[in-house]
Enzyme design. Sequence first.
Site, PDB file in Angstrom:
ATOM      1  N   TYR A  92      38.409  36.980  48.720  1.00 33.37           N
ATOM      2  CA  TYR A  92      37.651  37.518  47.745  1.00 33.37           C
ATOM      3  C   TYR A  92      38.098  38.927  47.576  1.00 33.37           C
ATOM      4  O   TYR A  92      38.723  39.630  48.586  1.00 33.37           O
ATOM      5  CB  TYR A  92      36.299  37.557  47.809  1.00 33.37           C
ATOM      6  CG  TYR A  92      35.636  38.386  48.945  1.00 33.37           C
ATOM      7  CD1 TYR A  92      35.191  39.729  48.654  1.00 33.37           C
ATOM      8  CD2 TYR A  92      35.346  37.908  50.187  1.00 33.37           C
ATOM      9  CE1 TYR A  92      34.832  40.478  49.665  1.00 33.37           C
ATOM     10  CE2 TYR A  92      34.902  38.959  51.163  1.00 33.37           C
ATOM     11  CZ  TYR A  92      34.596  40.061  50.853  1.00 33.37           C
ATOM     12  OH  TYR A  92      33.923  40.945  51.989  1.00 33.37           O
ATOM     13  N   CYS A  93      38.188  39.571  46.455  1.00 30.82           N
ATOM     14  CA  CYS A  93      38.374  40.933  46.139  1.00 30.82           C
ATOM     15  C   CYS A  93      37.253  41.479  45.594  1.00 30.82           C
ATOM     16  O   CYS A  93      36.093  41.108  45.509  1.00 30.82           O
ATOM     17  CB  CYS A  93      39.787  41.118  45.200  1.00 30.82           C
ATOM     18  SG  CYS A  93      40.098  40.236  43.825  1.00 30.82           S
ATOM     19  N   TRP A  94      37.558  42.237  44.382  1.00 32.22           N
ATOM     20  CA  TRP A  94      36.313  42.878  43.831  1.00 32.22           C
ATOM     21  C   TRP A  94      35.579  42.081  42.855  1.00 32.22           C
ATOM     22  O   TRP A  94      34.373  42.128  42.800  1.00 32.22           O
ATOM     23  CB  TRP A  94      36.804  44.369  42.982  1.00 32.22           C
ATOM     24  CG  TRP A  94      35.993  44.935  42.218  1.00 32.22           C
ATOM     25  CD1 TRP A  94      36.080  45.030  40.712  1.00 32.22           C
ATOM     26  CD2 TRP A  94      34.502  45.416  42.154  1.00 32.22           C
ATOM     27  NE1 TRP A  94      34.884  45.677  40.239  1.00 32.22           N
ATOM     28  CE2 TRP A  94      34.000  46.118  41.133  1.00 32.22           C
ATOM     29  CE3 TRP A  94      34.041  45.594  43.817  1.00 32.22           C
ATOM     30  CZ2 TRP A  94      32.874  46.513  41.333  1.00 32.22           C
ATOM     31  CZ3 TRP A  94      32.701  46.217  43.769  1.00 32.22           C
ATOM     32  CH2 TRP A  94      32.050  46.618  42.426  1.00 32.22           C
TER      33      TRP A  94
END
Length: 356
Positions: A92-94
């Site tokens: 995951y990222c932002w």
Amino acid sequence: MSHKPTTVKQLAEFSVLIDVRSPAEYALDHIPGAINCPVLNDEERRIVGTTYVQVSAFEARKIGGAMVARNIARHLDALFRDKPKEWRPLLYCWRGGMRSGSFVNWLRLVGWDAQQLQGGYKAWRGHVIEQIEQIAPRLALRVLCGPTGSAKTRVLQALAAQGAQVLDLEDLAAHRGSVLGAMPDRPQPSQKAFETQLMHRMADFDLGQPVWIEAESRRIGRLNVPEPLLQRLRESPVVEIDATPVARLDYLLRDYAWLGQDRQALADKLGTLRELLAKEVLAQWQDWALQGALPELFAALMAQHYDPLYARSQGRHLARLAHAQRVPCTDLSDTGILALAGRIAALAFNHPEEPR
């Protein structure tokens, strides 16, 4: 090996959770258990962002693409070389965008069943807020109160050791909630990280059993107690420790002995009370701090600051304080605290409030 949207409810299905955001983003807050494998470090992220704003999105992607490729290659070689084909990472990222998407594509090209968290950290943050709002009103809280020096935190720890469910907000916040409450060598977490750990702890409770918690104000240091939990705390049954001043002072002198190691820092902390105290009183207290005269200082703090503050605040904030079960205590030594916790655990609540 399908590539499909994955939600926060499916976290347990994966071998590892990988946070690909920058180290600064990860340090601010992250999903518990996630490892940090940034595709852009803090400086690289700054460069890409600046280029995006000052030049163009195309130039930012061109520069960032090379950085991302190099970082992914380094992670693959250093961390994932020995992973079997059955290894299933979730990244995951932002917001579940290009940063995690790029990494997922490379891992899938290798042959692993890598997936991307739909909505990224932003989705996790929404989950944390939602869970606190849903769980807090259902907790069967038992609120432990008493003036400063009543060993409330130690009693909570003793209750936990005896098998009770305990929610220690001051431990999660890394602060004891007073002017001298900062913990040595433990900086406070961010507000988001505090709420993540709080939700994680609350999710483990048996909602059919009592949960012991210390009475707290809205703020613990620089952190805010989430409103749903604060409201539940303020409306719940109360147990008040009625310890003698001598027992409380003895306890404070043991528990806060470390404050005497840096006398100037202690005097500076007392300076934050200047708007609440007469100049001559503050001067005397700071002089005691610089001399290392903790018995005189703590006795004055109890009588002139903490006790009046407790008397003013608890009645306003705890709706059921007038009906509190009061437990007298003359001994707050380690042995005395264990005995006190046993007496508190044995209390009967005639009409316990059922969780909603």
